[in-house]
Write an enzyme that holds these catalytic residues in place. Structure first.
Site: not given
Ligand code: SPD
Length: 287
Positions: A67, A162, A169
């Site tokens: 992150h 992200d 998907p």
């Protein structure tokens, strides 16, 4: 919950191209949402960990490797930070890092799978942390591709993708149409960033992604780091901008403040990570 002794724990593996990337742990959740298989384990080494469709996404004791490297090169360098868009990122870690900047006024977090958010809030609460209750956060459970198509021209200062890997998907988040739309909705002076897979385990996807983004934005460069639980452990994020490669130069006042609480990212780390481009990729990108 009582923890199993190590010898009774199972191995949970992501299997990619004849290689297993595994953690020893106990399965807490294994279910199918409308979009994908969601698995949560309690691992001995990295704490509670999340897999989507059998691929490692994040873990309590390792999420910062990912992150911080996606968020800070972008947020430290965008001219303004009023309006941020995150596509994916349903565990909340990317949003948490963004909301550390007081200049952020509004953040749209667009995640396709409500179950990822629900499960992350329950089992990985420290990853999203205070982001979930921050009034600047606008969580939308919807398709990120449609969201980007519907957004107005030049409406975001920073766009962060992200995503999971380009199957299931997330498949539509790695193609020309999607990146073109991202460029359209990015403000002048803004920064776009996406996770861009491993230069080792997903070599061709990585190279194609960087090349495509370079073609569509005026400036784009990959940055290399490591997320030990991901295939090969060697990972990349690609940054792009329209006016100049501003993502290479963090604004000092922001970076000084934010790096105080970072585990991996710092301006020095970033400088090395952009320079640590493998020779075979440098050659390919120069063609
Ligand atoms: N192969 C794993 C790629 C996953 C990237 N996204 C991780 C989500 C963490 N917020």
């Amino acid at each position: 919950m009582e923890k199993l002794p190590l010898e009774q724990c199972h191995w949970i593996d992501e299997v990619h191209d004849g290689v297993r990337y595994g953690l020893q742990g106990e399965v807490l959740i294994d279910e199918k949402s409308a979009f994908q298989k969601i698995t949560v384990i309690e691992s001995k080494r990295y704490g509670t960990s999340l897999l989507l469709d059998g691929c490692w996404m994040t873990a309590e004791k390792q999420e910062k490797h990912y992150h911080e490297c996606l968020v800070h090169p972008a947020l430290c360098s965008s001219q303004q930070l009023k309006s941020i868009l995150i596509i994916g990122g349903g565990d909340g870690g990317t949003a948490r890092e963004c909301l550390r900047y007081h200049e952020v006024e509004h953040l749209d977090l667009v995640e396709i799978d409500a179950r990822v958010v629900e499960i992350s809030k329950k089992y990985l609460p420290h990853i999203g942390g205070k982001a979930w209750t921050d009034t600047r956060l606008n969580l939308k459970i919807t398709d990120g591709i449609n969201w980007v198509k519907a957004a107005s021209d030049e409406s975001y200062d920073v766009i962060l993708v992200d995503s999971s890997d380009p199957t299931g998907p997330a498949q539509g988040l790695f193609n020309r149409d999607f990146y073109k739309e991202c460029r359209r909705i990015l403000k002048q002076g803004g920064v776009f960033a996406t996770q861009s897979e491993s230069p080792e385990s997903f070599r061709q996807i990585h190279i194609d992604t960087v090349k495509l983004i370079r073609e569509l934005f005026d400036h784009a460069d990959p940055l290399y780091g490591w997320v030990p639980m991901y295939p090969s452990g060697w990972w990349s994020w690609t940054f792009a901008a329209v006016d100049k490669p501003r993502y290479l130069h963090p604004i000092l006042s922001r970076s000084k403040e934010v790096s105080k609480n970072c585990e991996i990212w710092s301006t020095n780390w970033q400088q090395g990570a952009f320079a640590a481009i493998p020779a075979f990729i440098e050659r390919e990108l120069k063609l």
